[in-house]
Design an enzyme around this catalytic site. Sequence first.
Site, PDB file in Angstrom:
ATOM      1  N   LYS A 134      81.419  22.049 148.111  1.00  0.00           N
ATOM      2  CA  LYS A 134      79.587  22.745 148.282  1.00  0.00           C
ATOM      3  C   LYS A 134      78.913  22.222 147.074  1.00  0.00           C
ATOM      4  CE  LYS A 134      78.671  26.835 148.200  1.00  0.00           C
ATOM      5  NZ  LYS A 134      77.849  28.508 147.788  1.00  0.00           N
ATOM      6  N   ASP A 153      76.996  26.149 152.992  1.00  0.00           N
ATOM      7  CA  ASP A 153      77.338  27.210 153.121  1.00  0.00           C
ATOM      8  C   ASP A 153      77.620  28.198 153.583  1.00  0.00           C
ATOM      9  OD1 ASP A 153      74.767  27.059 154.048  1.00  0.00           O
ATOM     10  OD2 ASP A 153      73.494  27.223 151.924  1.00  0.00           O
TER      11      ASP A 153
END
Length: 213
Positions: A134, A153
């Site tokens: 991420k 996220d």
Amino acid sequence: MESDRIKDLKDLYLPVKGTIEARLEEFNEIWEEGTDKDLFRELAFCLLTPQSRARTCWAAIERMVSKSMLTRCGPDKIREELVGVRFSHRKADYICEARGLFAARSIRDVISGFSNPEKAREWLVENIKGLGYKEASHYLRNIGLGENLAILDRHILKNLKLMDVIDEIPTTLNKKNYLEIERKMRAFSEKIGIPMCHLDLLLWYKEAGEVFK
């Protein structure tokens, strides 16, 4: 037939499309015109963001840049500036370790050496402590190189489930399920005609009310 949620998403997109495009152009300019200090600033920001508010993290970065701290201060001094950032002790160490990694080589040269963003992301994940998929995707997007990467996220995952792109939100994201969800998000992006990088910022806007970083 499109669901009401997808129609609502498209309706939300049109008024903010120009704002999204302008923000992405700012990201592109960092790669096209920025210095290694600019590239490291964005890296430090992405090291701070896990489980912390983006605005809080960026404020900390701006304070440190104004004091020339990112390029010279040790973890104890950096930690003092991470007000409101969770796990500040660990993240101050991450910033200093990453700075050491690029002490003798240019970030730009390293990243330019990869044939595509996916390979650059693999290197970042493997070599920079504190960066998962991420954060590495976030970093590459923020320097104009990750337009087709997913930044998974909690905001994005929540909305992917709402849109029936994924069946459930995973409790943990390992490489296998991260890349699988990214593949599904790309397919969804193509299906609804909103580019991946636009879709990420749009879903973030949907949850946070602003197009930020």
